[in-house]
Design a protein around this motif. Structure first.
Motif: not given
Ligand code: FES
Ligand SMILES: Cc1cc2nc3c(=O)[nH]c(=O)nc-3n(C[C@H](O)[C@H](O)[C@H](O)COP(=O)(O)O)c2cc1C
Ligand code: SF4
Ligand code: SF4
Lengths: 235, 605
Positions: A38, A49, A52
């Motif tokens: 995201c 999302c 990460c």
């Molecule tokens: S890239 Fe989606 S929560 Fe960090």
């Protein structure tokens, strides 16, 4: 250097960061890749999302939203964290309808690329096969919600960069979906092909018409090199 | 849409100053007037509040009491919480359905009555219960609902129904509710006589930072579930930078099985409003917001009148109690049916007129909360306790409860027990002592802190209610020897799936997957490896979810896997033919066999 610097570690490797930077920003600059979906550099990070996810001093946090703090120990490429990420990417696949073999985004798709990077060949969760709708009403842009992973990039880009609020989420929980600022159709909004929102979708959910196969499969971004290679090249 | 309706909607917007921050009030007003917030209505609202159609839709579609589709004039929402099901909600549901001639989520052909299910409405001590518009109908029976439906058919106004009359302030002319308080055990802090106004008076005699210090010394910790030290939260909010600061009281009480705040709001509103005022003084806030869950709107007029009384007495408003420069007032914000809005940052989003999405942390509410200003969100009971601490002193408070958990806890106990109701106990009370008191010594399981807490088995009934052992926001649900625990676990997973805000992947998708796997197992199609699947998926969801909902939603499964594993083991079996038990080879071959016009020779019936 006038800016105040701090130091923390990712998987034991020392990383320097400016005060106020997130773990993701600092890692990117240091050439350490943390998988993401995201997050997009010019948009406000919002942690939806969870791809990460890293462990910061023993606690799970999202690297894209978590500020780097001096002396922190961050776990990124551990078995546990990669397991969590695989679960999340798997979830995103089974939640929608992803027919990669005939999706025009294939090879340029960040979801697919993250899956390959995490060595996922087939999801371990059962497909949910939701009924999702398409919207071809706009002359230049097509929405296929089957492939939407609800990352929110289009929402943020349209609101914060384009100043239009063409997109917003409606519904909650598993009913949540991207809606447009009209009774029903994208064609009735003021979306333009030049909008930032037309450029940010990580998957094939918002796509520009008539350019899908300009670059042939096999020659696309992630056909050449795994996702994150550009960042890792900096180290 | 007629001109007069359009005008009506504009007036509703106008009465909230066309302020998009007050979007909740606006869409609630329109829903009440029209029975829906249609796409056309959204356009009018968007224009008046200078927002976008899709933003209004985003809010409306989030809350279960708001809808784009037309609802009946009267909406009957039957609570289908696990406790209600124990108490016969299914029979009541059948009766409602057959009397009305419609199924659930349907509206009668004349458009008058809509029938729906709703999760816990905070009435587990008088289950089964329903909401009829804003009116609470507790202790339902088949006979009662038949009568209710017949009367509603004659007169659609639910406030005219004779549902009986409750006790305490439920008989007040502004409440007139059939709800009972069921205060079955009083304690030293909350349900006891107190000197009203003394806490505030003592507080105003101190410097604000001394008030914070007093609360810190008392070791008061949040009663809403998370148990964060209240004094520390006030200190952070006080010292955070911001022109304005806010106190928000969390009266969203959505955790299934919790109903103590309902009774506190009914009987102890003075302790609460005094506590909010003290908090306002301590942190330097001029505005307090009471976030009242939509299910408790039947108390709103009453509470508003009580606020007005306080204004008239100089206990709210400018220069409170003659203290120059201390101005503080309270407004009530009602919710619209969303469990997630109990999560403090989601609650703030809702107060700002947005979807009830939790906010990204950091910054925490104490740094940047309501309208990006420092905000302290505290539970009803926490604020009531703070008043008492200022009234009687920190040492007095420390002398009650156990060493690290000072004070008392107001528990809502329900389910399989003779005397469901409210029990105020000192921290340090053992589970089996509670069970003795409520008349449930033969309990098979106790769910402590609601579905986001833990199921414990009889060998753990010597554990104690306190922050270092069994922490709880107040829900204690008892399961008897004949209860089907896995069925309850499944119902709770359904609840979380329904109530997830959907913002983050693990909670939005993971809970659906957990529920599906549990269903497979319950249908007898599970294998031993599926228990590891549940464990590992549950842990992933807990670890990677964005807020407390997803971080606890796998608990019904994980804590029964831990404490009641034989229940699962009895259901799973090793597949004899090496196939997945869920895979039915005969069914899968059906189409091919038909096309080939012959049966498979390998896979026979
Ligand atoms: S890239 Fe989606 S929560 Fe960090
Ligand atoms: C999903 C979810 C629901 C919650 N519901 C409530 C609630 O109904 N009431 C409440 O006081 N706290 C609730 N909380 C806890 C709040 O986030 C917050 O911790 C609390 O309001 C702080 O007040 P306290 O410190 O006085 O307990 C909930 C948390 C989560 C994650
Ligand atoms: S349409 Fe694309 S950018 Fe928008 S939320 Fe879905 S996946 Fe993200
Ligand atoms: S954990 Fe659930 S409720 Fe919390 S942000 Fe994520 S989806 Fe929303």
């Amino acid at each position: 250097m006038s800016e105040k610097m701090i130091t923390f570690k990712i998987d034991g490797v020392e990383i320097k960061a400016k005060v106020g930077q997130t773990i993701m920003q600092a890692a990117d600059e240091a050439g350490v890749y943390i998988p993401r979906l995201c997050y997009l550099k010019d948009l406000t990070p919002h942690g939806s999302c969870r791809v990460c996810t890293v462990k910061v001093n023993g606690r799970c946090q999202t690297a894209c939203t978590e500020p780097a703090v001096d002396g922190a120990e961050v776990e990124n490429k551990t078995e546990e964290i990669e397991g969590i990420r695989r679960d999340i990417v798997d979830m995103l696949f089974v939640e929608g309808n992803h027919f990669c073999m005939f999706c025009e985004k294939s090879g340029n798709c960040e979801l697919q690329a993250e899956a390959y990077r995490l060595s996922i060949c087939a999801p371990k969760f059962p497909y949910l096969f939701p009924a999702r709708d398409l919207d071809g009403t706009h002359p230049d842009i097509f929405i296929d919600r089957n492939r939407c992973i609800l990352c929110g990039r289009c929402v943020n880009a349209s609101r914060d960069v384009d100043g239009k609020t063409v997109f917003e989420f409606v519904g909650r929980g598993s009913e949540k979906k991207v809606a447009v600022n009209a009774d029903a159709n994208l064609g009735d909004t003021n979306m333009a092909i030049t909008d930032k929102a037309a450029d940010v979708c990580p998957v094939g959910a918002i796509i520009k018409k008539r350019v899908g196969f300009a670059v042939p499969v096999g020659k696309r971004i992630y056909d050449e090199k795994p996702i994150g290679s550009d960042i890792e090249a900096k180290s | 849409m007629s001109d007069s309706l359009q005008q009506k909607i504009q007036e509703i917007c106008q009465s909230s100053n066309n302020d998009r921050v007050r979007m909740m009030d606006i869409v609630q007003g329109v829903q009440k007037e029209l029975g829906c917030v249609s796409s056309e209505a959204m356009s009018i609202i968007a224009k008046a509040t200078k927002s976008h159609h899709v933003e209004v839709e985003s809010v409306v579609s989030f809350y279960s009491f708001l809808s784009k589709e037309q609802k009946g004039k009267t909406v009957i929402r039957l609570c289908n919480d696990t406790v209600d099901r124990m108490k016969g909600c299914e029979k009541v549901a059948e009766a409602l359905s057959s009397e009305l001639g419609i199924g659930f989520s349907e509206t009668t052909a004349d458009g008058k009555i809509t029938l729906e299910y709703t999760p816990c409405i905070g009435m587990c001590d008088q289950a089964p219960a329903a909401l009829i518009n804003d009116v609470v109908a507790p202790s339902l029976t088949v006979e009662k609902v038949k009568e209710i439906v017949q009367n509603l058919k004659k007169d659609a106004d639910p406030s005219k129904l004779s549902l009986g009359i409750g006790d305490g302030n439920n008989v007040d002319s502004l409440v007139r509710s059939a709800v009972k308080n069921n205060i079955l055990k009083t304690g030293d802090v909350i349900f006891t006589d107190n000197e009203s106004g003394k806490g505030l008076e003592n507080a105003l005699a101190l410097k604000p930072e001394e008030v914070v210090e007093a609360v810190k010394v008392s070791k008061l910790r949040g009663r809403g579930g998370a148990g964060f030290p209240t004094g520390l939260k006030w200190q952070f909010t006080r010292s955070a930078e911001g022109k304005e600061k806010f106190v928000i009281c969390n009266a969203d009480e959505g955790e299934p099985g919790t109903f103590k705040d309902r009774v506190l709001l009914t009987e102890k509103f003075d302790l609460l409003f005094e506590g909010m005022t003290i908090a306002g003084y301590a942190i330097g806030a001029a505005t307090g917001i009471l976030y009242l869950r939509g299910e408790y709107v039947y108390l709103k007029k009453f509470l508003e009148a009580k606020l007005q009384e306080r204004r008239d007495q100089g206990l709210l408003g400018d220069s409170i109690k003659g203290k120059d420069g201390f101005n503080f007032d309270i407004r009530i914000q009602s919710g619209s049916g969303a469990y997630i809005c109990g999560e403090e940052s989601a609650l703030i989003s809702s107060c700002e007129g947005l979807r009830g999405d939790p906010k990204t942390r950091p910054p925490f509410p104490a740094q940047k909360g309501y309208l990006a200003s420092p905000t302290s969100v505290n539970n009803v009971e926490t604020l009531c306790s703070a008043t008492r601490i200022l009234e009687k002193g920190s040492d007095w408070f420390l002398s009650i409860g156990s060493r690290e958990s000072s004070g008392t806890k107001v528990l809502s106990i329900s389910g399989y027990c003779k005397n469901p109701g409210i029990y105020e106990v000192p921290f340090g009370t053992k589970v089996f002592d509670l069970l003795k008191e409520v008349g449930a010594e033969d309990a098979k399981a106790v769910l402590v802190a609601g579905p986001s807490g833990q199921f414990i088995a009889p060998n753990e009934f010597s554990r104690v209610i306190c922050f270092s052992d069994l922490g709880t926001g107040g829900a204690i649900i008892v399961f008897g020897p004949k209860c089907d625990l896995l069925k309850a676990v499944h119902e709770y997973m359904e609840f979380f799936v329904e109530e997830s805000c959907g913002y983050c992947t693990p909670c939005r998708v993971g809970n659906v997957l957990l529920k599906k796997k549990l269903e497979e197992i319950m249908e007898g199609n599970g294998q031993p490896a599926d228990l590891d699947y549940l464990q590992s998926l549950g842990e992933s969801v807990k670890k990677s979810s964005r807020c407390g909902l997803g971080q606890t939603s796998p608990n019904p499964i994980l804590t029964t896997l831990k404490n009641f594993k034989p229940l699962y083991e009895a259901l799973v079996k090793v597949s004899e033919d090496g196939m997945q038990p869920t895979f039915d080879i005969r069914a899968a071959l059906g189409d091919a066999e038909q096309a080939a016009e012959r049966k498979s020779v390998l896979y026979t019936d």
